[in-house]
Write a protein that holds these residues in place. Structure first.
Motif, short mmCIF file in Angstrom:
data_model
loop_
_atom_site.label_atom_id
_atom_site.label_comp_id
_atom_site.label_asym_id
_atom_site.label_seq_id
_atom_site.Cartn_x
_atom_site.Cartn_y
_atom_site.Cartn_z
N VAL A 119 0.84 -1.21 0.00
CA VAL A 119 0.00 0.00 0.00
C VAL A 119 0.87 1.26 0.00
CG1 VAL A 119 -2.00 -1.08 1.07
CG2 VAL A 119 -0.23 -0.11 2.52
N SER A 120 2.09 1.14 -0.48
CA SER A 120 3.01 2.26 -0.51
C SER A 120 2.41 3.44 -1.28
CB SER A 120 4.33 1.84 -1.18
OG SER A 120 5.14 2.98 -1.43
N PRO A 121 2.55 4.66 -0.76
CA PRO A 121 2.05 5.84 -1.50
C PRO A 121 2.76 6.06 -2.83
CG PRO A 121 3.37 6.50 0.42
CD PRO A 121 3.15 5.03 0.53
N SER A 122 3.86 5.36 -3.06
CA SER A 122 4.55 5.47 -4.35
C SER A 122 3.79 4.75 -5.46
CB SER A 122 5.97 4.87 -4.25
OG SER A 122 6.73 5.55 -3.28
N LEU A 123 2.87 3.87 -5.08
CA LEU A 123 2.08 3.13 -6.07
C LEU A 123 0.77 3.85 -6.33
CD1 LEU A 123 2.52 -0.48 -4.59
CD2 LEU A 123 3.65 0.45 -6.63
N PRO A 124 0.20 3.69 -7.53
CA PRO A 124 -1.12 4.26 -7.79
C PRO A 124 -2.14 3.67 -6.81
CG PRO A 124 -0.09 3.56 -9.83
CD PRO A 124 0.76 3.03 -8.72
N ASN A 125 -2.93 4.52 -6.21
CA ASN A 125 -3.92 4.06 -5.24
C ASN A 125 -4.95 3.16 -5.91
OD1 ASN A 125 -6.57 4.30 -3.66
ND2 ASN A 125 -5.11 5.24 -2.26
N ALA A 126 -5.25 2.03 -5.27
CA ALA A 126 -6.19 1.06 -5.85
C ALA A 126 -7.56 1.68 -6.10
CB ALA A 126 -6.33 -0.15 -4.92
N TRP A 127 -8.01 2.52 -5.16
CA TRP A 127 -9.33 3.14 -5.33
C TRP A 127 -9.29 4.19 -6.44
CZ3 TRP A 127 -8.61 3.38 0.52
CH2 TRP A 127 -9.00 2.16 1.08
N GLY A 128 -8.13 4.85 -6.60
CA GLY A 128 -7.99 5.81 -7.69
C GLY A 128 -8.04 5.11 -9.03
N VAL A 129 -7.36 3.96 -9.13
CA VAL A 129 -7.37 3.19 -10.37
C VAL A 129 -8.78 2.71 -10.69
CG1 VAL A 129 -6.54 1.07 -11.47
CG2 VAL A 129 -4.96 2.49 -10.16
N ALA A 130 -9.52 2.33 -9.65
CA ALA A 130 -10.88 1.85 -9.84
C ALA A 130 -11.79 2.95 -10.39
CB ALA A 130 -11.45 1.31 -8.52
N THR A 131 -11.40 4.20 -10.18
CA THR A 131 -12.24 5.32 -10.65
C THR A 131 -11.63 6.04 -11.85
OG1 THR A 131 -11.19 6.77 -8.98
CG2 THR A 131 -13.27 5.68 -8.38
N GLY A 132 -10.66 5.40 -12.52
CA GLY A 132 -10.18 5.98 -13.76
C GLY A 132 -8.70 6.28 -13.83
N GLU A 133 -7.99 6.29 -12.70
CA GLU A 133 -6.55 6.57 -12.72
C GLU A 133 -5.81 5.40 -13.37
OE1 GLU A 133 -2.96 7.25 -9.44
OE2 GLU A 133 -5.04 7.73 -8.90
N ASP A 134 -4.72 5.70 -14.07
CA ASP A 134 -3.97 4.66 -14.77
C ASP A 134 -3.02 3.93 -13.83
OD1 ASP A 134 -5.13 5.23 -17.23
OD2 ASP A 134 -3.62 6.80 -17.66
N PRO A 135 -2.94 2.58 -13.91
CA PRO A 135 -1.95 1.84 -13.13
C PRO A 135 -0.58 1.96 -13.77
CG PRO A 135 -3.16 0.34 -14.54
CD PRO A 135 -3.79 1.71 -14.73
N LEU A 136 0.46 1.57 -13.06
CA LEU A 136 1.80 1.47 -13.65
C LEU A 136 1.85 0.21 -14.50
CD1 LEU A 136 4.06 2.32 -10.56
CD2 LEU A 136 3.42 3.85 -12.43
N MET A 137 2.39 0.31 -15.71
CA MET A 137 2.47 -0.85 -16.59
C MET A 137 3.93 -1.29 -16.70
SD MET A 137 -0.66 -1.48 -17.30
CE MET A 137 -0.42 -2.75 -18.54
N PHE A 138 4.21 -2.53 -16.31
CA PHE A 138 5.56 -3.09 -16.42
C PHE A 138 5.57 -4.11 -17.55
CE2 PHE A 138 5.99 -1.08 -12.39
CZ PHE A 138 7.35 -0.93 -12.16
N PHE A 139 6.64 -4.05 -18.36
CA PHE A 139 6.82 -4.98 -19.48
C PHE A 139 5.68 -4.87 -20.49
CE2 PHE A 139 8.44 -7.07 -15.57
CZ PHE A 139 9.79 -6.88 -15.80
N GLY A 140 4.94 -3.79 -20.39
CA GLY A 140 3.88 -3.53 -21.34
C GLY A 140 2.57 -4.24 -21.10
N PHE A 141 2.52 -5.17 -20.11
CA PHE A 141 1.27 -5.92 -19.92
C PHE A 141 0.93 -6.22 -18.46
CE2 PHE A 141 4.52 -9.12 -20.04
CZ PHE A 141 4.09 -10.12 -19.17
N ILE A 142 1.84 -5.93 -17.51
CA ILE A 142 1.57 -6.21 -16.10
C ILE A 142 1.15 -4.92 -15.40
CG2 ILE A 142 2.47 -7.05 -13.91
CD1 ILE A 142 4.48 -8.72 -15.44
N PRO A 143 -0.14 -4.81 -15.01
CA PRO A 143 -0.58 -3.61 -14.29
C PRO A 143 -0.17 -3.70 -12.82
CG PRO A 143 -2.42 -5.12 -14.55
CD PRO A 143 -1.24 -5.75 -15.26
N VAL A 144 0.45 -2.66 -12.30
CA VAL A 144 0.88 -2.63 -10.90
C VAL A 144 0.18 -1.46 -10.21
CG1 VAL A 144 2.83 -2.29 -9.33
CG2 VAL A 144 3.10 -3.71 -11.36
#
Length: 465
Positions: free
Chosen positions: A195-220
């Motif tokens: 739950v590190s603040p360096s990661l996109p917040n899960a609730w933010g992603v659920a409402t439209g924020e973009d996740p971090l994409m690793f290797f082009g296909f792994i959402p973090v």
């Protein structure tokens, strides 16, 4: 000699003496004994001891029901006889050799999540209180309206109601490491990394924020409020830590073991475990919501009837995961209103037995058991009264189904979990309290009337001892 000391002494004698006890522990209502020779137990004598509300074998343990508060006092007296006392976790390992694989798995699941429940209970109560004080009708009593509430006060209430769910992965990972033999502090740090603040917040992603994409296909993303990723990471992490510790030189253990454990596990958690089990969590939630969406109150009827049967097996802990996920994802818990009906109904059945019987001993057992059920703990009522005479238990199941049916029809939803009946009222102070009380009265009333008319007579005393 004090009454509790006398009870402890009689109990030890009834189970074959202190030499026949491998270890003793206790939970909220039961004294849990690991017995060496089960044949030496005098079950009838145990159940006749003062304050004992029932006794039975489950999950490799001889469990004696005393009820909330009383069990702590009896445990302290039993300890004075130089019995090997253990924690529930240590005793669970000792009992793990007994029972099926399914029973052991469920017991382990319970060992992980039960210690977390108190803070979730507190959070649910905070939500209930906030729901109460923020109602326009309540504010109007003090000459206020919602616009008069300061942002600082709202922020303070959010700290009370949101913290446990934001850092839930840390709680889950801590408890999982503890149960599976890892170092709990490593589990906490691993959970906090999720739950590190360096990661996109899960609730933010659920409402439209973009996740971090690793290797082009792994959402973090961050895993705020998630359970399964932290649970699986905790199991694997604890086993990994133990494996590393066996292979690292003792002089380097303090440095290398936590370093390698956290490095390997955070990579695995963010890139594999998290995405996979977060997806599975979504399917579990969707399935739960599908069941709860059954029309005409059928979901409440089904769950309300079968819940206390599940409680007997101890498998009911598995629903903690579902309730936590419901609260985290939807902000409400329709399970609680249905389950509270099944709890209240068993209390109603026990009350009918207590009022109808002429036995002073049974009355003395039934009334405290009823109160315990109305406070949310049904074991004394189930094992001490209802299940012993069978029919009251069945009538309680019917009452639970009736109450659950009404709860589902009224679309009743709690703001928290793990408290029911009287304490559970605080979860419905957001304008639902009248409906909540009505549902409880339906469950209690149906179970009481059916037990009174068809479920019990004093003739059963002779048949059941």
């Amino acid at each position: 000699m004090s009454v509790n000391k006398q009870i402890a002494q009689e109990l030890l004698e009834a189970v074959g003496g202190k030499d026949n006890i491998s270890s003793v522990a206790h939970c909220a209502t039961r004294l849990r004994l690991i017995i060496i020779d089960e044949k030496k137990i005098n079950q009838e004598r145990v159940e006749k001891i003062e304050k004992v509300k029932g006794a039975f074998f489950h999950a490799g343990q001889f469990q004696v029901i005393f009820g909330t508060g009383t069990v702590n006092q009896i445990y302290e007296e039993v300890e004075k006889f130089d019995i090997n006392s253990t924690s529930k976790q240590e005793q669970a390992k000792e009992a793990a050799k007994k029972g099926s694989k399914f029973q052991r798995a469920i017991r382990t699941f319970g060992d992980v999540f039960v210690p977390i429940i108190p803070v979730l209970v507190a959070t649910g109560l905070f939500m209930g209180v906030r729901g109460l004080v923020m109602q326009e009708e309540i504010l109007a009593i003090f000459g206020l309206s919602p616009v008069d509430i300061s942002e600082n006060f709202l922020l303070f209430t959010e700290i009370l109601t949101d913290t446990a769910f934001i850092f839930l992965p840390a709680l889950v990972a801590w408890s999982t490491f503890r149960v599976f033999g890892g170092t709990p502090i490593i589990g906490i740090v691993l959970g906090l990394m999720l739950v590190s603040p360096s990661l996109p917040n899960a609730w933010g992603v659920a409402t439209g924020e973009d996740p971090l994409m690793f290797f082009g296909f792994i959402p973090v993303v961050g895993y705020q409020g998630s359970v399964l990723p932290a649970f699986i990471a905790g199991i694997i992490g604890a086993k990994l830590e133990r494996m590393i510790r066996k292979r690292v030189p003792e002089a380097l253990d303090l440095i290398l073991t936590p370093f390698l454990t956290l490095l390997i596990m955070i990579v695995a958690s963010l890139f594999m475990i998290g995405p996979i089990f977060h997806l599975i969590e979504g399917y579990i939630l969707d399935g739960t919501l599908y069941i709860l969406s059954f029309p005409f109150g059928l979901a409440g009827l089904f769950i309300g009837f079968f819940n206390q049967i599940i409680v007997i097996t101890g498998v009911h802990h598995i629903f903690n995961l579902l309730e936590i996920k419901l609260l985290e994802s939807t902000g409400s818990n329709p399970f609680n209103a249905i389950v509270t009906s099944s709890v209240a109904a068993q209390g109603g059945a026990a009350l009918a037995v207590g009022l109808k019987t002429k036995s002073k001993k049974l009355k003395a057992l039934a009334y405290p058991s009823t109160l315990s059920a109305f406070l949310g703990i049904t074991e004394p009522a189930i094992f001490g009264i209802n299940l012993r005479y069978v029919k009251p238990f069945i009538m309680g199941l019917i009452g639970g189904g009736a109450g659950g049916f009404v709860a589902a029809l009224l679309d009743l939803k709690g703001t928290g979990m793990a408290v029911t009946v009287i304490p559970g009222t605080l979860l419905y102070l957001n304008g639902q309290v009248i409906s909540y009380l009505f549902v409880n009265l339906v469950a209690i009333g149906v179970a009481f009337v059916l037990t009174w008319l068809f479920g019990f007579s004093d003739k059963q005393l002779k048949e059941n001892g």
